[in-house]
Design an enzyme around this catalytic site. Structure first.
Site, short mmCIF file in Angstrom:
data_model
loop_
_atom_site.label_atom_id
_atom_site.label_comp_id
_atom_site.label_asym_id
_atom_site.label_seq_id
_atom_site.Cartn_x
_atom_site.Cartn_y
_atom_site.Cartn_z
CD GLU A 199 43.10 40.32 41.06
OE1 GLU A 199 43.14 40.83 40.82
OE2 GLU A 199 43.39 39.20 40.59
CB CYS B 234 44.77 41.04 37.57
SG CYS B 234 45.01 39.49 37.92
#
Lengths: 492, 492
Positions: free
Chosen positions: A251, A290
């Site tokens: 990710e 994120c």
């Protein structure tokens, strides 16, 4: 202290009673991977109920150490105690949830085709663990994406041993958590090697070298990673170059675009509410999430201007926030200065020198749609965002020009036909670009639930058909096996 | 004939009325990929019902052309009309099944977590197509794994445009099928570019170059491949080296080990039955199946010797079988000669020169477990197998020493306690190594059903968590998107 275990004085951790004789605690790559390989068969054969109990025991052990962990994490991350305390709760809940998920059999593909094989035999599937998983702890969530985080929890839930590499920015916390987990896992009766931990430094002090060696070690069968695009890509390349390529679930970066439709900010209360919500999402945790909104598209109208003004003021009015590392603070300063220089007349300059080298001053840059190019489209880690003034009719085209994203958000007036009609037109572009689409909220705050999809097209992740948050994360470390006519009592 | 379309005289296909004006028929990489990119949005937005109708229309069109296709396939593959006719049936059934599967919504992950998001919004998933898929037609199943095969069917079912590269050994059949599909797909109203076809030769005559260019073309988002380990690995490496890496679903090599337990062959009827069954599985379709039993472990007993004798005789007694290409026939001859030379005294020599350069003479080599090394462990394509005489107590260790497999098989006496006990001990090793475990059958004959898993650990496939046969194949070309609080009436 286990035989052969030598604490690294360079990490500032004293040897001694802090290091009990942990069955599954290793400090060299060869020892950790060798033990993981030996554990893969026996641990993989554990019942889902035993794995649930192991994960609950890990959660209990972290809970018992909560106060000390939060303190240690605060010292190494500069995140607030409240945030860290909440993150411990999320992390222990995650461990327990994934254990409950597999114990309930919800991770199983469980397909059955009666009488389908030649000769009339039944065909049905079982699911088996891939084998040892390498996990790379992230720095921005020292618990939830750290040593005891989602990758570790989902791999253990799937029946895979893990070898976790600590994050270099959190050497003491990483090691302390590893001790706690290793002890709990050993107490649960798991084979030695079910959990292994590597300090972030390799023998010769090059952490990247150790990461590549770990990913390329033949016993490793899958990789979990959360971090930068550069880091994730390096691991992907290393994994793809192996004699036996393995999957990397990485990710990476995302700017998490937010599209504000006119109806939502037609009145002052709406503008104020969304300005506050957006500013908090940009500056919370130092903007080091994120899912931080890195680009906010607002209408190029008077109301959009007012929203931009207010949001910018609220962001700039937030005092300097502590950042995870001096390197991140410096990168944020460079980004802010470059952004400020690129606009003719920034309403708010990026500010004085920060209070200390590990602080970041929140900053919003405001541009028009035609200037939304280059660096503005790239993830920026820190308390900053780009407010883009654009014609809402251009939103779909602007969305289509973005790269893959973890999230995309629409802020609209639920009751306004014009907003609903604009959203209907915009949604296909967002669905095509993102792993999660948020309506009238902010993308920060990722619920750890079955329906969560924390993924998205490249470069947000390496595998957009998988999720790194939520119970479906377990599936990344399993593969189905079809059984054809096999007497059921002979299996498992 | 569409503008700009130039038939290749080198393929021996006359230009003219055989080439109707096919909307979605392309001959250059740039045209096919450009059209596929343009089709991805509109075709991806088609309802599942429309996709089902399109797949049924493809099946109907192939059925209507069945006789001519079987004849053309026979001329290019040398497979028997019966086999090819059955394969058309399998292929049309597969197209319809995948269409029905998506129309029934069985491909959807459909996760929902009510009230789970911050603020209490629901989170639920939808599934969206990845985008244009590159498909490489295999030679050994000109229909089922060819231009209209499982990869094409599952990608179209998922809502992804496909660009199919024909197989160089079947230029006329590949092109004829492409015409039929393109016509049916255009008639179904699909956007131009939903189906694209590339001749196996690139402009400068290097088919490998074209393959790499196709995989590395930016609009391609996933790859389906069935073929050799070398070919699959080349595509994987090309995909991993892209600026945006993409998944390659490659089904490659497997020796499909069969383990015969003593009880199954204690009596002569059992020995005869299994010798016939195994010999047929080895020689059927010229042994050119990815699930052909390439290694048969038999007990090192008198009964095992008798089974080996009989199986070997039945295999050798089968006359030369036509093979797909002269190259495959030559490779089979080299394998047989090398295998024969490696054993001290083969009961049956590999035989005289074959009747013609495209025939292969069925051959079984018999060795003891200690000689089961090197080449014997590698996939051999053709009517040959390795019979290994071993102590059944060693079966688990022999299985553990194998590489990943598509299938592994146990032949046992269901009623014999000793066989059941031996199977119970052997099964974990087979489950750990294979994508499908077969009991008292042969691995050839892969049922196209929901529970089928046609995959397996490296090097059998590149992605053992996926299947290239069965309805789950559709899932390879989808990714979930989580919707958080989005008004349901605004989506789809």
């Amino acid at each position: 202290m286990p035989a052969g275990f030598t604490p690294r004085p360079s990490l500032g951790v004293p040897p001694g009673p802090g290091y009990p004789g942990l069955v599954a605690y290793h400090t060299t790559l060869d020892r950790a991977t060798g033990a993981a390989a030996a554990a893969a068969g026996p641990y993989g054969a554990w019942s889902a109920e035993r794995r649930r109990d192991l994960l609950h025991a890990c959660a209990d052990a972290l809970e018992a150490a909560r106060a000390g962990l939060v303190e240690l994490a605060g010292a190494e991350t500069h995140l607030t105690p409240e945030r860290l305390d909440g993150e411990v709760t999320r992390t222990t809940g995650q461990l327990r949830l994934y254990g409950d998920h597999v114990a309930a059999g919800r991770h199983l593909s469980a397909r059955r085709s009666a009488g389908a094989a030649p000769g009339g035999a039944d065909v049905w599937t079982i699911d088996v663990p891939l084998g040892p998983v390498a996990v790379f702890a992230a720095s921005n969530f020292p618990f939830a994406f750290g040593v005891p985080g989602g990758d570790t929890a989902s791999a253990l839930a799937a029946g895979c041993p893990v070898v976790v590499k600590g994050h270099p920015a959190q050497p003491r916390l990483s090691r302390r958590i590893a001790e706690i987990l290793a002890s709990a896992i050993a107490d649960a009766g798991a084979p030695e090697g079910t959990f292994g931990f590597l300090d972030a430094e390799s023998a010769d002090g090059d952490p990247n070298k150790l990461s590549i060696e770990l990913v390329q070690h033949p016993v490793i069968k899958a990789v979990g990673f959360t971090g930068s695009l550069g880091g994730g890509r390096a691991l992907m390349d290393a994994a793809a170059a192996r004699p036996e390529p393995i999957p990397v679930y990485a990710e990476m970066g995302s700017v998490n675009p937010v599209f504000v439709l006119p109806g939502a900010i037609a009145g002052e209360p709406g503008r104020e509410q969304w300005a506050k919500t957006l500013a908090a999402a940009v500056t919370g945790s130092g903007g080091q999430l994120c899912t931080k909104p890195g680009v906010v598209f607002v209408p190029d109208t008077a109301e959009g201007g007012a929203l931009g003004d207010l949001t910018e003021q609220l962001i700039a009015g937030t005092g300097p926030v502590p950042m995870l590392t001096a390197g991140m603070a410096a990168a944020h300063r460079r980004w802010s200065e470059k952004a400020a220089a690129s606009v003719t007349s920034p309403a708010t300059p990026p500010g004085e020198q920060e209070a200390d080298s590990r602080s970041g001053r929140p900053f919003a840059v405001r541009i028009s749609a035609k200037d939304f190019t280059g660096d503005y489209r790239e993830e920026h880690f820190g308390p900053g965002t780009v407010i883009v003034h654009a014609d809402p009719a251009e939103y779909p085209a602007l969305a289509q020009a973005l790269e893959g994203q973890l999230t995309a958000t629409i802020i609209a007036d639920d009751a306004a036909d014009t907003d609903r009609s604009a959203a209907r037109e915009l949604l296909p572009s967002l669905v095509a670009k993102a792993g999660r689409v948020v309506w009238n909220g902010v993308p920060t705050g990722v619920a750890v639930v079955e329906a969560m999809q924390h993924g998205g097209p490249w470069p947000a992740t390496s595998a957009p058909w998988s999720t790194s948050v939520g119970t479906e994360a377990v599936r990344r470390f399993l593969r189905p096996v079809a059984l054809q006519g096999v007497p059921a009592d002979l299996v498992g």
